[in-house]
Design an enzyme around this catalytic site. Sequence first.
Site, PDB file in Angstrom:
ATOM      1  N   LYS B  76     -21.091  11.927  -0.623  1.00  0.00           N
ATOM      2  CA  LYS B  76     -21.515  11.701   0.761  1.00  0.00           C
ATOM      3  C   LYS B  76     -22.320  10.407   0.795  1.00  0.00           C
ATOM      4  O   LYS B  76     -23.108  10.134  -0.120  1.00  0.00           O
ATOM      5  CB  LYS B  76     -22.366  12.882   1.222  1.00  0.00           C
ATOM      6  N   SER B 151     -23.042  17.553   9.056  1.00  0.00           N
ATOM      7  CA  SER B 151     -22.942  16.110   8.959  1.00  0.00           C
ATOM      8  C   SER B 151     -22.060  15.631   7.803  1.00  0.00           C
ATOM      9  O   SER B 151     -21.582  14.502   7.832  1.00  0.00           O
ATOM     10  CB  SER B 151     -24.335  15.505   8.785  1.00  0.00           C
ATOM     11  N   SER B 175     -25.325  21.303   7.032  1.00  0.00           N
ATOM     12  CA  SER B 175     -24.460  20.122   6.933  1.00  0.00           C
ATOM     13  C   SER B 175     -23.432  20.163   5.814  1.00  0.00           C
ATOM     14  O   SER B 175     -22.554  19.305   5.758  1.00  0.00           O
ATOM     15  CB  SER B 175     -25.302  18.851   6.788  1.00  0.00           C
TER      16      SER B 175
END
Lengths: 490, 491
Positions: B76, B151, B175
């Site tokens: 990420k 996210s 997330s």
Amino acid sequence: MKWEVVVGIETHTQLSTASKIFSSASTAFGAVPNSHASAVDIALPGVLPVLNKGAVERAIRFGLAVGGTINRRSVFARKNYFYPDLPKGYQISQYEIPVVQGGSIAIVSPTRGAFRVALTRAHLEEDAGKSLHEAFDSPGGLGRGMTGIDFNRAGTPLLEIVSEPDLRSSEEAVAYAKTLHSLVKWIGICDGNMQEGSFRCDANVSVRLAGDAKLGTRCEIKNLNSFRFMQQAIEFEVRRQIELIEDGGTMVQETRLYDPDRNETRSMRSKEDAQDYRYFPDPDLPPLVIDGTWIEQVRAEMPELPESMAHRFVGDYGVPITDAVQLTASREIARYFESTVQAPVGVHLSGKTAANWILGEITARLNRDGIEIEQAPVRPHEFAQLLARFQDNTIAGSIAKAVLDRMWNSEIGGEADAIIAAKGLRQISDSGAIEKLVDDVLAANPAIVAEYQAGKAKAFNSLVGKAMAATKGKANPAQVNAILKRKLAG
Amino acid sequence: MITSSVAELSRSLLARRLSSIELTGSLLDRIETANPTLNAFLTIDREGAMSQAKAADARIAAGTASPLTGIPLAHKDVIMTEGLRTTCGSRMLENFVAPYSAFVAERLARAGMVTVGKTNMDEFAMGSSNENSYFGPVRNPWNTTCVAGGSSGGSAAAVAARLVPAATGTDTGGSIRQPAALSGVCGLKPTYGVCSRYGLVALASSLDTPGVFGQTAEDCALLLNAMAGHDARDSTSLDRPAEDYARQLSENAGAKPLAGVRVGLPREYFGAGAEPDIVDAIETAIAGFRSLGATTVEVSLPNVDHSLPVYYVISPAEASSNLARFDGVRYGHRAAKYDDLTDMYKKTRAEGFGAEVKRRILIGTYVLSHGYYDAYYLKAQQVRRLIADDFRKAYQRCDVIVGPTSPTTAFCIGDNIDDPLKMYLNDIFTIASNLTGTPAISIPCGFDGKGLPIGLQIQGNAFAEAQILNVAHRYQQTTDWHRRVPAGFAP
């Protein structure tokens, strides 16, 4: 109207750890800008603070030295504000629960004598970086209208020490600051270097009518980077406040900056402009837990404190308390004194005499040469030998001072006895010799003798002077006095 | 090969039936083909990946490989990776190249994993749909008009489309788990403190948790084994003895592998307005747990309803402070023109941050303000403790807590973007794990009428990773939801 001055002092003490409070970067002063700025110090994304135990240990030492409460659990908080030299946009400090609460510091006030100044708290925090306006925005600077930032100082550990408003004059404020300054150096938590900003004071100053229970509105004065400036700034501020109030004005709570060039304080910002720092506990740092074992470890390693040492000097060596306080202004002076009086020189040296000589003759020479006592060319055991010869009447005081000078300049190995022997400075204490000396002086100065006998007492001193001069000061002054008195009477 | 799990690939690599170069190369090809559609990757590092793959093959040949050596991985873009751009999905860090690597990235690299690139995300991990990325939304591989969740949307979509067998993520309020649910993959959020936060660009420090996406619970366990551990650079990192999180998975437990496991069903999770298809799928899964030997027990979490408001006080408060460092002074975006220092700050941050980030900075600044702190931040921390107490009590009666991960399946891009409150409701089931610092996993458990995946959340008490992974693994031994590949991305 009689005004009373009320002062409290906040001191940022830079702790003498090798590395920063939340990073492993060096705290050394004077390095190339940003060469001691780690990823943590410049707040790169993703980095986290790790508390330096050495900073905590020093805070504990301070808490023990002032008899404060060392909180078993204290909390680091974030103080949020934007400034270019504050890399994270917040300063890690302690807000609601500081590491040390309470305690006091004994000071000697020039007007009120000895008393204890209460401390509010002492808390750990990190320093900010430095904005370098001059280096850039100046003729020959690196860029007009630009400011450079040096993050070397960012993250340097500070112990902010806050006093209660217990001080009643600029002199007391300076006495407090000096005592605190010597204490933090004494316990080895701060190098005390004020030029390098290791010890920085702000003063909270207010005035009130004598007898008023309520404190007046205060101003915080910043930029007091010497004791002299502190005194001048407080004096200016007190005058300003009294004039303002007497002229019918109203005091506004504000932060003021001292300008040493113009010897005045100027408004920086008022309370209304004060920022909301939005303090909250730093989620990156668990509460600081200090257990009893740690405190006891630190206590076991604490040096004897100046206050108790001063009392010991009074008790053990018969030193007057005022001298004892001065002798304990630093560990080095105290050590010099104690090494002197304990030196094996065959006689029991008078502590009072040693104190007198250290605070007088030795200090004068140190000041003249601009050196510290640990650099004094005459070491305590050598100095003790000199004092012993003075005390056993081998030499008189004036000769002793001259010998000290020769020792100071390392003549003949710097040994008092050697210098006395080589230069024939041994005191004349043979009563036959002094009788003859006095007879010679009386015979050579009939006019002065006549003056004395006509009732002019001062003439006696003149005759003593002649006798001393004739022996280059070596005659035992007490014997000269006694014999002269006897002969003149007879 | 492309659809194989980490465990399967590992066996092939170690047996030299497959080389990392071969595997990494074909996945990079897939990424380059799929990314224009999915927008899952912000940075693709073919050169770096191929050289890591070469080194991995050498290590395998030398016999010094770990079970993860040679396995391709995506991070990420909130996780610092030395030498690679790390944007946090923000214009603020559009061109920021990380000068160091996060602890978790270091650990996975040391295990020999091959970093192929960085995945798209909601800006600074704020969002539930990945629509808050400065670089545009990630598209859901199951239906490219839908969001992938957020996210960590890029990581979820990348694993779902079989572009990588595993990816890292971070979970502050859901997330990892919510995009895992919406994209039909497994997403594990470990106990707070088990994986160091060092090198994670902080959103909310007391909630941020690095974790992992994979096809299977077993893969999540393998990656967690490499990622977990004490790190002196993070003061909230826990110093615990090393643990094999996969240890329960290989035990031969017979036909009733979950015998003795008490599955808690909080009544609050089943009246909370999850879509009917989701409720049905969860009920079916629960029946599955029973048939594997587990017992079910109803538990109550009376304060869990406050999770969302508590989260939206604490998280923005911490974020408002954490994001203060993005001021244009030292790195990142700086406005081109400004009048003075204040103007520089204002323009830099106005240009550098997107709408959701600004909204949360404003909320956070407000709740920490003088006079509001007690009513908001302090109160929220007190309620947070009450929620933790609820869970502690519940775990006296059960071992794991099961329910839906998200109240809806993937929604259409643009549907919720103008309604932040509706968007925030996506995390209603996931937030409590962050507030209490406890582990949870989302695993696929079916599809809704529109063919979109449904996620099942298994929560556990602190340090119960091995147990929730085992429960998930046993379920996956008897179901194949996790094996399904989105039609457009089947090899």
